[in-house]
Design a protein around this motif. Structure first.
Motif, PDB file in Angstrom:
ATOM      1  N   ASN A 265      -5.181  13.114 -26.012  1.00  0.00           N
ATOM      2  CA  ASN A 265      -4.304  13.582 -27.082  1.00  0.00           C
ATOM      3  C   ASN A 265      -5.055  14.678 -27.827  1.00  0.00           C
ATOM      4  O   ASN A 265      -6.085  14.429 -28.447  1.00  0.00           O
ATOM      5  N   ILE A 266      -4.550  15.892 -27.733  1.00  0.00           N
ATOM      6  CA  ILE A 266      -5.286  17.041 -28.274  1.00  0.00           C
ATOM      7  C   ILE A 266      -4.426  17.787 -29.284  1.00  0.00           C
ATOM      8  O   ILE A 266      -3.241  18.023 -29.055  1.00  0.00           O
ATOM      9  N   SER A 267      -5.056  18.115 -30.421  1.00  0.00           N
ATOM     10  CA  SER A 267      -4.357  18.865 -31.465  1.00  0.00           C
ATOM     11  C   SER A 267      -4.789  20.317 -31.450  1.00  0.00           C
ATOM     12  O   SER A 267      -5.978  20.627 -31.329  1.00  0.00           O
ATOM     13  N   PHE A 268      -3.798  21.196 -31.594  1.00  0.00           N
ATOM     14  CA  PHE A 268      -4.047  22.629 -31.717  1.00  0.00           C
ATOM     15  C   PHE A 268      -3.612  23.027 -33.120  1.00  0.00           C
ATOM     16  O   PHE A 268      -2.427  22.934 -33.464  1.00  0.00           O
ATOM     17  N   LYS A 269      -4.603  23.444 -33.886  1.00  0.00           N
ATOM     18  CA  LYS A 269      -4.355  23.712 -35.301  1.00  0.00           C
ATOM     19  C   LYS A 269      -3.357  24.854 -35.501  1.00  0.00           C
ATOM     20  O   LYS A 269      -3.351  25.811 -34.727  1.00  0.00           O
ATOM     21  N   TYR A 270      -2.552  24.727 -36.536  1.00  0.00           N
ATOM     22  CA  TYR A 270      -1.612  25.768 -36.995  1.00  0.00           C
ATOM     23  C   TYR A 270      -0.392  25.982 -36.105  1.00  0.00           C
ATOM     24  O   TYR A 270       0.331  26.952 -36.299  1.00  0.00           O
ATOM     25  N   VAL A 271      -0.180  25.125 -35.106  1.00  0.00           N
ATOM     26  CA  VAL A 271       1.036  25.314 -34.297  1.00  0.00           C
ATOM     27  C   VAL A 271       1.840  24.016 -34.236  1.00  0.00           C
ATOM     28  O   VAL A 271       1.311  22.937 -34.500  1.00  0.00           O
ATOM     29  N   GLU A 272       3.108  24.129 -33.901  1.00  0.00           N
ATOM     30  CA  GLU A 272       3.986  22.974 -33.831  1.00  0.00           C
ATOM     31  C   GLU A 272       4.026  22.413 -32.413  1.00  0.00           C
ATOM     32  O   GLU A 272       4.239  23.151 -31.451  1.00  0.00           O
ATOM     33  N   GLY A 273       3.841  21.086 -32.311  1.00  0.00           N
ATOM     34  CA  GLY A 273       3.883  20.427 -31.008  1.00  0.00           C
ATOM     35  C   GLY A 273       5.146  20.720 -30.227  1.00  0.00           C
ATOM     36  O   GLY A 273       5.107  21.001 -29.028  1.00  0.00           O
ATOM     37  N   GLU A 274       6.285  20.690 -30.941  1.00  0.00           N
ATOM     38  CA  GLU A 274       7.569  20.923 -30.271  1.00  0.00           C
ATOM     39  C   GLU A 274       7.612  22.315 -29.633  1.00  0.00           C
ATOM     40  O   GLU A 274       8.118  22.485 -28.536  1.00  0.00           O
TER      41      GLU A 274
ATOM     42  N   ARG B 237       0.394  30.926 -32.247  1.00  0.00           N
ATOM     43  CA  ARG B 237      -0.379  31.147 -33.480  1.00  0.00           C
ATOM     44  C   ARG B 237      -0.043  32.487 -34.116  1.00  0.00           C
ATOM     45  O   ARG B 237      -0.080  32.615 -35.337  1.00  0.00           O
ATOM     46  N   LYS B 238       0.296  33.441 -33.278  1.00  0.00           N
ATOM     47  CA  LYS B 238       0.690  34.750 -33.827  1.00  0.00           C
ATOM     48  C   LYS B 238       1.951  34.624 -34.675  1.00  0.00           C
ATOM     49  O   LYS B 238       2.174  35.381 -35.595  1.00  0.00           O
ATOM     50  N   LEU B 239       2.790  33.624 -34.314  1.00  0.00           N
ATOM     51  CA  LEU B 239       4.065  33.441 -35.024  1.00  0.00           C
ATOM     52  C   LEU B 239       3.971  32.413 -36.139  1.00  0.00           C
ATOM     53  O   LEU B 239       4.893  32.225 -36.910  1.00  0.00           O
ATOM     54  N   SER B 240       2.843  31.683 -36.191  1.00  0.00           N
ATOM     55  CA  SER B 240       2.778  30.497 -37.042  1.00  0.00           C
ATOM     56  C   SER B 240       2.799  30.809 -38.531  1.00  0.00           C
ATOM     57  O   SER B 240       2.065  31.671 -39.008  1.00  0.00           O
ATOM     58  N   PRO B 241       3.664  30.102 -39.279  1.00  0.00           N
ATOM     59  CA  PRO B 241       3.658  30.274 -40.726  1.00  0.00           C
ATOM     60  C   PRO B 241       2.525  29.478 -41.383  1.00  0.00           C
ATOM     61  O   PRO B 241       2.214  29.688 -42.538  1.00  0.00           O
ATOM     62  N   PHE B 242       1.912  28.554 -40.658  1.00  0.00           N
ATOM     63  CA  PHE B 242       0.917  27.650 -41.257  1.00  0.00           C
ATOM     64  C   PHE B 242      -0.500  28.112 -40.947  1.00  0.00           C
ATOM     65  O   PHE B 242      -1.221  27.460 -40.207  1.00  0.00           O
ATOM     66  N   LYS B 243      -0.891  29.241 -41.492  1.00  0.00           N
ATOM     67  CA  LYS B 243      -2.233  29.711 -41.172  1.00  0.00           C
ATOM     68  C   LYS B 243      -3.256  29.201 -42.176  1.00  0.00           C
ATOM     69  O   LYS B 243      -4.437  29.346 -42.005  1.00  0.00           O
TER      70      LYS B 243
END
Ligand SMILES: *Cc1c(COP(=O)(O)O)cnc(C)c1O
Length: 398
Positions: free
Chosen positions: A299-308, A380-386
Motif C-alpha cells: 500500500n503506497i501513498s503518493f503525496k499531493y495526488v488523489e487515489g481515484e 501532480r502538475k494538476l494537483s490543487p494540494f501542493k
C-alpha cells in the motif's frame, strides 16, 4: 486502438478462479446436479464429494471436518461468529475489536454498540501494529468476544493471532479472527492457534465468489444465524452450494501447497514493485508494517495526488489496483484503516493498494514500474494540494 491487456494487481479485492478449481467444479453444474441431502444415490454422490471438500478444508487449516461450516461469504462468517458469541453469552455485554477491521466486522460491532453493548476499538501505531498491553488492559470479566483480523486487507499487516488468542482464552472470552486475507499466504494451524471462530472466503483464494467457511471449534456453543433446514448439521440452513464448496476444497488444497511460492516468488515481485515505486517516485511512502506483512500486498501513498485520479489513469493502461480513499459517500475521505494509522491526509488521499497473486508475472510488474512515474508526475502538475496544510482538505466525515 484495442484495449490494453489487463494487469491485475487487485487480488485483495477478488481473485481469478484457478483453472484446476473450475475444472473440479464443472461436472457439479451439469452431470451431478443432485441435492446432497437426497436419499437416492444420484444426490448421495454429490454428498460424498462435499465430504471430500470438507476434509480438504480441514486438512488445510489443521482442524476436524466437523468444525467446518460452509456458508455464502466472508461477510456471513464474520456476522455469524459475532452473533453466535453474543447470543450464547447473553450476560456478557462487552466486545473488543480493532479500528482496522473489515466493515464485515466493524459495522457489526457498531450495530451491537447501538443495541447497548460496550465496544472497545483497539487503536494501532503508525505502522498499523496493535499494542497487546492495551488488549490485556481492555479485557473484562464480561468480555464476550474479541475479534481481531489475521491480516489486514488494505495494508497487508499480519497480526499475532496465536498470542492474542492465548491472552483472550485466559480471560475466558471467545476469540474470533477474520482470516479472509491470510488464507493461502500465512501458514495457519488451528491445532496451535486457539481461536474459537475463524472466517475465510473463497473468492480471495482463487475459488468462486459466494462461498465461504466459518470454523467453529468443537465445544464452542453455537447459535445459527440462518434458520431452516438441517444442512451443515443444523448450523447453516440452505441447500449446499455444491459446486462452489467443491471448488473451495480444491482451492485450499492448492493454496496450502503454494504458501511457499507466495512467500518467495510473489513476495520478491511485490518487493520489486514496492521498492521500485518508492525509489523512482519522490514523495511516496509505504503504508503498514514494513516487515510483518502479507507477501502479496503493498500500500503506497503518493503525496499531493488523489487515489481515484491515479486509478483512472492506470485503468487506461489496463492496470487494476485499489485506492485507499474510496468512500461510499464519494467524499474522497481516506479509508478508516489509513486514518487509524495516522497517515497524513496529503499522503492518505493518494494511496494505492497493489495486491499480487501467483499469476502475476515479472513483465507485468516491469510495465507498472515503467508507467507509474509519468502518471504521478502528470497528476501532480494538476494537483490543487501542493501545500502540507491539511486544512485545505475537506474534514473527515466517515
Ligand atoms: C473480502 C473480505 C471480507 C468479505 O468477504 P466476502 O466474501 O466478500 O463477503 C471480509 N474480511 C476481509 C479481511 C476481506 O478482505
Amino acid at each position: 486502438m484495442s484495449a490494453p491487456k489487463t494487469i491485475y494487481l487487485d487480488n485483495n479485492a477478488t481473485s481469478q478462479v484457478a483453472p484446476e478449481v473450475l475444472e473440479e467444479m464443472l461436472p457439479y453444474f451439469s452431470e451431478f446436479y443432485g441435492n446432497p441431502s437426497s436419499m437416492h444415490h444420484f444426490g448421495g454422490q454429490v454428498g460424498s464429494k462435499l465430504d471430500e471438500a470438507r476434509q480438504r478444508v480441514a486438512d488445510a487449516l489443521g482442524c476436524e471436518p466437523g468444525e467446518i461450516i460452509f456458508n455464502a461469504c466472508g461477510t456471513e462468517g464474520d456476522n455469524t461468529a459475532i452473533y453466535s458469541a453474543l447470543e450464547a453469552n447473553p450476560d456478557k455485554r462487552h466486545i473488543i475489536t480493532t479500528r482496522v477491521e473489515h466493515p464485515a466486522v466493524l459495522n457489526v460491532a457498531q450495530h451491537y454498540e447501538k443495541k447497548g453493548y460496550d465496544v472497545t476499538y483497539l487503536g494501532v501505531d503508525e505502522y498499523g501494529r496493535l499494542d497487546l498491553d492495551e488488549l490485556k488492559a481492555s479485557l473484562r470479566p464480561d468480555t464476550a468476544l474479541v475479534s481481531v483480523m489475521f491480516a489486514n486487507n488494505e495494508t497487508g499487516n499480519i497480526y499475532p493471532i496465536q498470542e492474542i488468542a492465548e491472552i483472550v482464552k485466559a480471560n475466558g472470552s471467545l476469540m474470533h479472527t477474520d482470516a479472509v486475507q491470510a488464507i493461502g499466504k500465512v501458514d495457519i494451524d488451528l491445532k496451535k492457534i486457539p481461536v474459537d471462530f475463524l472466517v475465510l472466503s473463497g473468492h480471495k483464494v482463487h475459488a468462486p465468489k459466494g462461498i465461504g467457511v466459518l470454523f467453529v471449534r468443537r465445544g464452542t456453543p453455537f447459535r445459527p444465524f440462518m434458520l431452516g433446514g438441517h444442512q451443515e448439521r443444523g448450523r447453516r440452513a440452505g441447500t449446499e452450494n455444491a459446486a462452489s464448496i467443491i471448488g473451495l476444497g480444491k482451492a485450499l488444497q492448492i493454496a496450502k501447497d503454494n504458501i511457499e511460492l507466495e512467500n518467495t516468488r510473489v513476495k520478491a515481485l511485490r518487493d520489486k514493485l514496492a521498492n521500485g515505486l518508492l525509489e523512482s517516485i519522490p514523495d511516496s511512502r509505504l503504508n503498514g508494517d514494513p516487515e510483518n506483512r502479507l507477501p502479496n500486498t503493498a500500500n503506497i501513498s503518493f503525496k499531493y495526488v488523489e487515489g481515484e485520479a491515479i486509478l483512472l489513469l492506470m485503468d487506461r493502461l489496463g492496470i487494476c489496483a485499489s485506492s485507499g480513499s474510496a468512500c461510499t459517500s464519494g467524499s474522497l475521505e481516506p479509508s478508516h484503516v489509513l486514518r487509524a494509522l495516522g497517515v497524513p491526509f496529503t499522503f492518505a488521499h493518494g494511496s494505492i493498494r497493489f495486491s499480487l497473486s501467483r499469476y502475476t508475472t515479472e513483465e507485468e510488474v516491469d510495465t507498472v514500474l515503467r508507467e507509474m512515474p509519468a502518471i504521478i508526475e502528470r497528476l501532480r502538475k494538476l494537483s490543487p494540494f501542493k501545500s502540507d496544510d491539511d486544512t485545505l482538505l475537506p474534514p473527515c466525515t466517515c
